[in-house]
Design a protein around this motif. Structure first.
Motif, PDB file in Angstrom:
ATOM      1  N   ARG A 272       0.606  -1.160   0.404  1.00 34.33           N
ATOM      2  CA  ARG A 272      -0.139   0.087  -0.257  1.00 34.33           C
ATOM      3  C   ARG A 272       0.297   1.472  -0.114  1.00 34.33           C
ATOM      4  O   ARG A 272       0.316   2.341  -0.930  1.00 34.33           O
ATOM      5  N   PHE A 273       2.158   1.274   0.502  1.00 39.24           N
ATOM      6  CA  PHE A 273       2.554   2.967   1.507  1.00 39.24           C
ATOM      7  C   PHE A 273       3.634   2.575   0.387  1.00 39.24           C
ATOM      8  O   PHE A 273       3.790   3.650  -0.389  1.00 39.24           O
ATOM      9  N   TRP A 274       4.741   1.415  -0.413  1.00 41.28           N
ATOM     10  CA  TRP A 274       5.807   1.328  -0.823  1.00 41.28           C
ATOM     11  C   TRP A 274       5.962   0.548  -2.147  1.00 41.28           C
ATOM     12  O   TRP A 274       6.752   0.920  -2.617  1.00 41.28           O
ATOM     13  N   GLY A 275       4.690   0.532  -2.514  1.00 41.83           N
ATOM     14  CA  GLY A 275       4.589  -0.691  -3.618  1.00 41.83           C
ATOM     15  C   GLY A 275       5.478  -2.075  -4.048  1.00 41.83           C
ATOM     16  O   GLY A 275       6.357  -1.901  -4.741  1.00 41.83           O
ATOM     17  N   LEU A 276       5.961  -2.337  -2.817  1.00 44.55           N
ATOM     18  CA  LEU A 276       6.369  -4.157  -2.385  1.00 44.55           C
ATOM     19  C   LEU A 276       6.035  -4.918  -2.513  1.00 44.55           C
ATOM     20  O   LEU A 276       5.353  -4.495  -1.044  1.00 44.55           O
TER      21      LEU A 276
ATOM     22  N   LEU B 105      26.846  -6.502  -2.658  1.00 44.86           N
ATOM     23  CA  LEU B 105      26.288  -6.755  -1.461  1.00 44.86           C
ATOM     24  C   LEU B 105      25.340  -6.795  -1.586  1.00 44.86           C
ATOM     25  O   LEU B 105      24.062  -6.524  -1.505  1.00 44.86           O
ATOM     26  N   ILE B 106      25.043  -7.078   0.284  1.00 44.30           N
ATOM     27  CA  ILE B 106      23.139  -6.785   0.946  1.00 44.30           C
ATOM     28  C   ILE B 106      23.198  -5.276   1.688  1.00 44.30           C
ATOM     29  O   ILE B 106      24.051  -5.013   1.838  1.00 44.30           O
ATOM     30  N   ALA B 107      22.129  -5.312   1.212  1.00 48.90           N
ATOM     31  CA  ALA B 107      21.934  -3.537   1.819  1.00 48.90           C
ATOM     32  C   ALA B 107      20.615  -3.969   3.392  1.00 48.90           C
ATOM     33  O   ALA B 107      19.905  -4.645   2.474  1.00 48.90           O
ATOM     34  N   VAL B 108      20.993  -3.313   4.595  1.00 45.24           N
ATOM     35  CA  VAL B 108      19.878  -4.088   5.589  1.00 45.24           C
ATOM     36  C   VAL B 108      19.781  -2.154   5.252  1.00 45.24           C
ATOM     37  O   VAL B 108      20.500  -1.188   5.806  1.00 45.24           O
ATOM     38  N   THR B 109      18.155  -1.774   5.453  1.00 49.15           N
ATOM     39  CA  THR B 109      17.849  -0.794   5.684  1.00 49.15           C
ATOM     40  C   THR B 109      16.050  -0.485   6.968  1.00 49.15           C
ATOM     41  O   THR B 109      15.538  -1.595   6.858  1.00 49.15           O
ATOM     42  N   ASP B 110      16.994   0.489   8.202  1.00 50.18           N
ATOM     43  CA  ASP B 110      16.082   0.409   9.051  1.00 50.18           C
ATOM     44  C   ASP B 110      15.551   1.409   8.838  1.00 50.18           C
ATOM     45  O   ASP B 110      15.807   2.585   8.804  1.00 50.18           O
ATOM     46  N   GLU B 111      14.232   1.212   8.710  1.00 47.31           N
ATOM     47  CA  GLU B 111      12.787   2.515   8.593  1.00 47.31           C
ATOM     48  C   GLU B 111      12.013   1.770   9.465  1.00 47.31           C
ATOM     49  O   GLU B 111      11.090   2.472   9.030  1.00 47.31           O
ATOM     50  N   VAL B 112      12.547   2.593  10.730  1.00 45.81           N
ATOM     51  CA  VAL B 112      11.688   2.755  11.894  1.00 45.81           C
ATOM     52  C   VAL B 112      10.475   3.619  11.792  1.00 45.81           C
ATOM     53  O   VAL B 112       9.470   4.437  12.124  1.00 45.81           O
ATOM     54  N   TYR B 113      11.521   4.836  11.207  1.00 44.43           N
ATOM     55  CA  TYR B 113      10.750   6.364  10.895  1.00 44.43           C
ATOM     56  C   TYR B 113       9.589   6.752   9.152  1.00 44.43           C
ATOM     57  O   TYR B 113       9.102   7.689   9.529  1.00 44.43           O
TER      58      TYR B 113
ATOM     59  N   ASP C 146       9.061  16.868   5.220  1.00 46.42           N
ATOM     60  CA  ASP C 146       9.243  17.508   3.686  1.00 46.42           C
ATOM     61  C   ASP C 146      10.189  16.153   3.089  1.00 46.42           C
ATOM     62  O   ASP C 146      11.167  15.090   3.882  1.00 46.42           O
ATOM     63  N   GLY C 147       9.821  16.209   1.867  1.00 43.80           N
ATOM     64  CA  GLY C 147      10.261  15.684   1.313  1.00 43.80           C
ATOM     65  C   GLY C 147       9.199  13.571   0.967  1.00 43.80           C
ATOM     66  O   GLY C 147       8.544  14.039   1.390  1.00 43.80           O
ATOM     67  N   GLN C 148      10.123  12.944   0.706  1.00 43.40           N
ATOM     68  CA  GLN C 148       9.188  11.674   0.733  1.00 43.40           C
ATOM     69  C   GLN C 148      10.118  10.565   1.062  1.00 43.40           C
ATOM     70  O   GLN C 148      11.401  10.519   0.303  1.00 43.40           O
ATOM     71  N   HIS C 149       9.969   9.716   2.310  1.00 42.97           N
ATOM     72  CA  HIS C 149      10.492   8.353   1.766  1.00 42.97           C
ATOM     73  C   HIS C 149      10.513   7.862   0.751  1.00 42.97           C
ATOM     74  O   HIS C 149       9.526   7.059   0.385  1.00 42.97           O
ATOM     75  N   THR C 150      11.726   7.093   0.426  1.00 39.32           N
ATOM     76  CA  THR C 150      12.132   5.700  -0.469  1.00 39.32           C
ATOM     77  C   THR C 150      12.388   5.037   0.201  1.00 39.32           C
ATOM     78  O   THR C 150      13.038   4.767   1.050  1.00 39.32           O
ATOM     79  N   CYS C 151      11.495   3.839  -0.090  1.00 32.87           N
ATOM     80  CA  CYS C 151      12.581   2.190  -0.158  1.00 32.87           C
ATOM     81  C   CYS C 151      13.904   1.601  -1.228  1.00 32.87           C
ATOM     82  O   CYS C 151      13.457   1.823  -1.804  1.00 32.87           O
ATOM     83  N   LEU C 152      14.560   1.568  -0.237  1.00 32.27           N
ATOM     84  CA  LEU C 152      16.004   1.230  -1.120  1.00 32.27           C
ATOM     85  C   LEU C 152      15.520  -0.115  -2.381  1.00 32.27           C
ATOM     86  O   LEU C 152      15.777  -0.088  -2.855  1.00 32.27           O
TER      87      LEU C 152
ATOM     88  N   VAL D 195      17.797  -6.080   2.521  1.00 37.18           N
ATOM     89  CA  VAL D 195      16.543  -7.029   4.094  1.00 37.18           C
ATOM     90  C   VAL D 195      15.942  -5.402   4.414  1.00 37.18           C
ATOM     91  O   VAL D 195      16.671  -4.751   5.191  1.00 37.18           O
ATOM     92  N   VAL D 196      14.406  -5.341   4.617  1.00 36.95           N
ATOM     93  CA  VAL D 196      13.724  -4.113   4.699  1.00 36.95           C
ATOM     94  C   VAL D 196      13.881  -4.221   5.845  1.00 36.95           C
ATOM     95  O   VAL D 196      13.471  -4.726   6.853  1.00 36.95           O
ATOM     96  N   ILE D 197      14.147  -3.020   7.527  1.00 35.44           N
ATOM     97  CA  ILE D 197      13.422  -3.968   8.868  1.00 35.44           C
ATOM     98  C   ILE D 197      12.140  -2.230   8.956  1.00 35.44           C
ATOM     99  O   ILE D 197      12.941  -1.214   8.467  1.00 35.44           O
ATOM    100  N   SER D 198      11.268  -2.382  10.070  1.00 31.39           N
ATOM    101  CA  SER D 198      11.312  -2.046  10.655  1.00 31.39           C
ATOM    102  C   SER D 198      10.135  -2.224  11.774  1.00 31.39           C
ATOM    103  O   SER D 198      10.370  -3.310  11.840  1.00 31.39           O
ATOM    104  N   SER D 199       9.703  -1.464  12.871  1.00 27.33           N
ATOM    105  CA  SER D 199       8.548  -1.766  13.653  1.00 27.33           C
ATOM    106  C   SER D 199       7.489  -0.883  14.347  1.00 27.33           C
ATOM    107  O   SER D 199       6.961   0.347  13.313  1.00 27.33           O
TER     108      SER D 199
END
Ligand code: PMP
Ligand code: GLN
Length: 401
Positions: A91-95, A206-214, A220-226, A237-241
């Motif tokens: 819904r939010f990040w199209g993934l 490489l592996i990307a580990v993305t901490d997206e808890v916020y 201002d601007g917008q959040h983009t998931c790597l 690896v997308v991480i959130s909580s």
């Protein structure tokens, strides 16, 4: 060598070598001082209010169930929750993630980060980390027997030098660990920065580990998931909580979204760390991730006005405010008021002024890099922000002495 500006960083007799120097976290230390001096706590990042009532009702109803909800649950997370997280991610990040094999649940983002690093790193591997960094990264890397290589985000814009990042990558590098929106700077990584990082991940395998808890706290601007960039879903690896997005930081329900093979590796570590997370809070988190769009819009509006209120107040006091684009923290430069050490400033503040804040040098490998900055949390109701600002009016007179 001490790892951070944590307070008890002297050698501890029983502590293993890997953890020497980590001491007590700066959050624990500053909250202790806040309690001792009855200070307004703008240090450790937790709201002074709870998240929506419908989530508490969902948790209470879940505790009342007699279908096994209160017993050990599926190791990788309740399907109700992994399904809700997958829907939220779409819904939010199209993934798109498969809830059974690609979404896993942990005791907060902290355990998700820890399990990911334990699962993917061999001793001697290297992890590229942007500093200032969230403090658990460095300890988790050390516990995996790996080494952190730092790339500095420099005030006031907190951009990084692309060459510095490229040079930090060596044949031993396995992971780039990224936090966006970023604690403590409030930076939201731009699309072009993320494209640069993605290009390096692809080029060096490489592996990307993305901490997206916020992820939901962007003003201002917008959040983009790597992970949404070309070729990145399979190596991220997308991480959130749920803690930040739903103002329930004590619930500690976190997750990872990653390919089936990477998820299988992370689950292998998770089953021996916590095995599973309390069922009732998982069901409540499932309700949270299904909240309507209006909930997320209101959240941003409310926190944006709190950000503006605290930033304006700190600016009026004469501090240089580095307005954050996201998260619920703001950094200020304390030098305009004549202070030079963030650690001394934050240790003095609860007793002399009745306010607690966080010294960011705890989040730098070379603590001098952060010593002119102080982090303030604005995840507080307006009355608390105003009370802190009233108390802080004492600051200029203290600086003059
Ligand atoms: N990552 C960052 C950047 C954080 O600021 C925090 C603390 N809120 C965490 C991870 C830990 O999250 P959790 O409380 O879900 O473990
Ligand atoms: N993430 C919180 C902060 O940055 C602290 C969490 C903790 O104390 N472990 O303030």
């Amino acid at each position: 060598m001490p790892h951070s500006a944590a307070v008890n960083s002297e050698r501890q007799p029983y502590l293993c070598d890997r953890l020497q120097g980590f001491g007590t976290t700066i959050f624990t230390e500053m909250t202790r001082l806040a309690i001792e001096h009855q200070a307004v706590n703008l240090g450790q990042g937790f709201p002074n209010f709870d998240g929506p009532g419908f989530l508490k009702e969902a948790a209470i109803a879940a505790i009342g169930r007699t279908d096994g909800t209160n017993q050990y649950r599926r190791m990788a997370g309740l399907m109700e929750l992994t399904t809700a997280i997958a829907e939220h991610q779409q819904r939010f990040w199209g993934l798109s993630y498969e809830p059974g094999s690609e979404v896993s649940v942990f005791a907060g983002a902290t355990e998700a980060i820890f399990a990911t690093l334990q699962a993917l790193l061999n001793p001697g591997d290297e992890v590229v980390v942007f500093e200032p960094y969230y403090d658990s990264y460095r300890a988790s890397i050390a516990m995996a027997g790996a080494t952190a290589r730092f790339v500095t985000l420099r005030a006031p814009s907190f951009t990084y030098d692309p060459q510095e990042l490229e040079q930090a990558i060596t044949p031993r590098t396995r992971i780039i660990l990224l936090n966006t929106p970023h604690n403590p700077t409030g930076k939201v990584f731009s699309r072009s920065e993320l494209e640069h990082i993605a290009g390096l991940c692809r080029r060096h395998n490489l592996i990307a580990v993305t901490d997206e808890v916020y992820e939901h706290l962007v003003y201002d601007g917008q959040h983009t998931c790597l992970a949404s960039l070309p070729g990145m879903r399979e190596r991220t690896v997308v991480i959130s909580s749920a803690g930040k997005s739903f103002s329930m930081t004590g619930w500690k329900v976190g997750h990872t979204c990653a390919s089936e093979q990477i998820s299988a590796a992370i689950r292998c570590a998770h089953q021996f760390i916590t095995f599973c997370v309390p069922g009732p809070f998982q069901l409540a988190a499932a309700a949270a991730y299904r909240a309507p769009d209006s909930y997320f819009r209101d959240l941003v509006q409310t926190f944006k006005s709190r950000r503006d209120r605290l930033c304006e107040g700190l600016d009026k006091l004469g501090l240089k405010v580095l307005v954050p684009a996201g998260t619920y923290f703001v950094l200020t430069d304390i030098r305009p008021l004549g202070f030079t050490s963030d650690v001394e400033f934050c240790r003095m503040l609860p007793q002399k002024v009745g306010v607690a804040a966080i010294p960011p040098s705890a989040f730098y490998s070379q603590s001098d890099d952060g010593s002119h900055l102080v982090r303030w949390a604005f995840c507080k109701t307006e009355d608390v922000i105003d009370e802190a600002l009233t108390r802080l009016q004492k600051l200029p007179s203290l600086a003059a002495k």
